[in-house]
Structures are given as structure tokens and as C-alpha cells.
Design a protein around this motif. Structure first.
Motif, short mmCIF file in Angstrom:
data_model
loop_
_atom_site.label_atom_id
_atom_site.label_comp_id
_atom_site.label_asym_id
_atom_site.label_seq_id
_atom_site.Cartn_x
_atom_site.Cartn_y
_atom_site.Cartn_z
N SER A 145 -27.91 -52.61 -34.97
CA SER A 145 -26.62 -51.95 -35.14
C SER A 145 -25.74 -52.60 -36.20
O SER A 145 -24.76 -52.01 -36.65
N LEU B 12 -20.00 -49.08 -42.18
CA LEU B 12 -18.76 -48.47 -41.73
C LEU B 12 -17.55 -49.36 -42.02
O LEU B 12 -16.48 -48.86 -42.40
N SER C 185 -26.26 -53.34 -39.40
CA SER C 185 -26.23 -52.70 -40.72
C SER C 185 -25.32 -51.48 -40.70
O SER C 185 -24.57 -51.25 -41.65
N VAL C 186 -25.34 -50.72 -39.63
CA VAL C 186 -24.45 -49.56 -39.50
C VAL C 186 -23.00 -50.05 -39.46
O VAL C 186 -22.12 -49.49 -40.13
N GLY D 196 -17.15 -44.12 -37.59
CA GLY D 196 -17.68 -43.11 -38.49
C GLY D 196 -16.82 -41.86 -38.52
O GLY D 196 -16.54 -41.30 -39.58
N LEU E 264 -19.02 -47.66 -32.89
CA LEU E 264 -19.57 -47.34 -34.21
C LEU E 264 -19.39 -45.86 -34.53
O LEU E 264 -19.01 -45.49 -35.65
#
Length: 120
Positions: free
Chosen positions: A44, A51, A46-47, A116, A112
Motif C-alpha cells: 500500500s 496520492l 506506493s499508492v 484519491g 487511501l
């Protein structure tokens, strides 16, 4: 937000070293839990970084508190995972359930997702 990104990087570095640190003191089972926790963070992180950087670039201040919440949840997640807090007995397949850890993970994913959505 930049500070949260830096603290996330620090969390990752600590978690990468954690399996070797706990192995000699607490044994292979705890070390394996620490390895799994860092692998979960990698999935998670990298996400989160994408963001967070987009939030800085697009000046989305609302994501700062959500990012901090995500970081705190990830710290709680690793503590629950490594300590075995709230672990239920293994089932037939040998898997140990930790409902609180799962709840913390789900909330971190919601963070997350919220980050987004706030970008639009």
C-alpha cells in the motif's frame, strides 16, 4: 504532507530491519510476522506515496489529516501483527486470525481511497 511522507519512509526502514531485530530476541514466529507486516506495507505504500505527492502538487490540504491517520493506522497495524495482539487460535489451515488487525487494515485502505477521491 512532506513530513508525513518522511515519517512513512522512516516507518518502512524500521519495518525492513524489524524481522532481524526480533528474530534473536523473540524467535522465528515473531520474525515471520514482522516480515509479513513489511510486505503488507510495501503493497500500500506506493499508492500512498503517489496520492501524497499528488496532494502536494494539487494543493489538497484535506488529505494531510487523512495521510496522518493512514500513517498512525500503519504503525498500529505492525504493532498488532508483530505482537500477536487479539490473535485467535489457528484454524484447520493453520491461519491465525486477528480481527482487530484486519479492521485496522481496512480503515487504512479507506484512508487511501478517501485521499484519491479528494484529488478530484
Amino acid at each position: 504532507m512532506t513530513q508525513i511522507i518522511l515519517f512513512t519512509t522512516l516507518l518502512y526502514l524500521v519495518q525492513v530491519m524489524l524481522p532481524n531485530i526480533v528474530k534473536s530476541r523473540f524467535g522465528e514466529n515473531v520474525s515471520e510476522s514482522a516480515r509479513r507486516a513489511v510486505n503488507n506495507l510495501r503493497e500500500s505504500m506506493s499508492v500512498f506515496f503517489v496520492l501524497a505527492v499528488l496532494s502536494i502538487q494539487l494543493n489538497v490540504e484535506a488529505n494531510t489529516m487523512i495521510a496522518l491517520t493512514w500513517l498512525v493506522l500503519r504503525i498500529i497495524f505492525v504493532l498488532i501483527y508483530v505482537t500477536g495482539f487479539n490473535a485467535k487460535p489457528a484454524n484447520e489451515s493453520g491461519k491465525v486470525k486477528q480481527p482487530i488487525r484486519s479492521l485496522v487494515w481496512v480503515i487504512s485502505i479507506v484512508c487511501l481511497f478517501s485521499m484519491g477521491v479528494n484529488l478530484f
